[in-house]
Enzyme design. Sequence first.
Site: not given
Length: 384
Positions: A178, A206, A237
């Site tokens: 990240s 991610h 996300k």
Amino acid sequence: MHRQDLHTALKMLEDQGLRRRRRTLESPQGAHVLVDGKPYIAFASNDYLGLAGHPELIEATQKAVLEWGVGGGASHLVSGHFGAHDKLEDALARFVGQDDTLLFSNGYMANLGTVTALVGRGDAIFADKLNHASLNDACVLSRAEFRRFQHNDISALARLLETTPARTKLIVADAVYSMDGDVAPIREMVALSDRHDAWLLLDDAHGFGVLGPNGRGSLLANDVRSPRAIYMATLGKAAGVAGAFVAGNAELIEWLVQRARTYIYTTAQPPMLAATLLKSLELIEREEWRRERLHEVINQLKAGLSGLPWSLMPSDTPIQPLVIGDNGDALRVTEALRDMGLWVPAIRPPTVPPGTARLRISLSAAHVSEDIDKLCAALQQLAR
């Protein structure tokens, strides 16, 4: 910490350029936001596909509220498991190519629940040194032996696995890191986990929605499968909503239902969010142009920042870290950008190693070319 020590400790954080402050959004999440009354082009969120304010997701939420109400009301194992949760878990399992999945309220709880359900005293965990805080905390709480290896060092991991006397072994790693934006050597990790009969927990917070065929994540991006692989991804996300899930073989998921404390002892995620996520999955799979757009803005940013005295870390993901070095310098750059209407967060220790304070530039399919041009021009100007 004693109450009287708080003032001194907070002052020390301030003096070291490490005190964090919250900014208040006054608009939906997106590439263009209103923060504390001022408009910004935002390079600060993980809304990689630009779905957080998507009208189809808003419409899906409105319909779901009428069908399911607002609150979960109870834990999943008492009376809080709704049909919307069931449908989403089935859809997620199919999407990432696993037998079954289990929903969690967030990624932190998913990691804590999974690690502590699988290992304990007498077992061993092997973890990348740059893993997310949630994985590190989970490893400590498990009471298993906690061994860390240098970032992405497969040889070091192999040596640890070869010498451990533990019967139950767990490898834990981020799939996409990240703060650096690079990816784990997943194929090699899967091979090691199979060779040493070790579990492998991959945190793809991610990568889900961004990597792999139709955004199906980092495991499928590497075309690997293993009964020892445990796949965790978050849904706040790229998916644009909230929550997380763990996917794996059916027995693993059943064990987590029985033993993952962060699943058992908390109120279920509101069913309206699960229903909204079904629509989000549909958009992730259908709208390949969003991932294509991401690649375009990544390449545009790299070209536009060439020649700077600060270096972009090697990353082909939407996370593009620009290393400044000194904490104070990083804060001065981010404040200067903010004065120009550009919101790019400065990331400082202890989140990143000392001396590597950076701007964490987060890109989105919602960014247009003009947004990237403005950021690049501003950084080039500040560098001069």
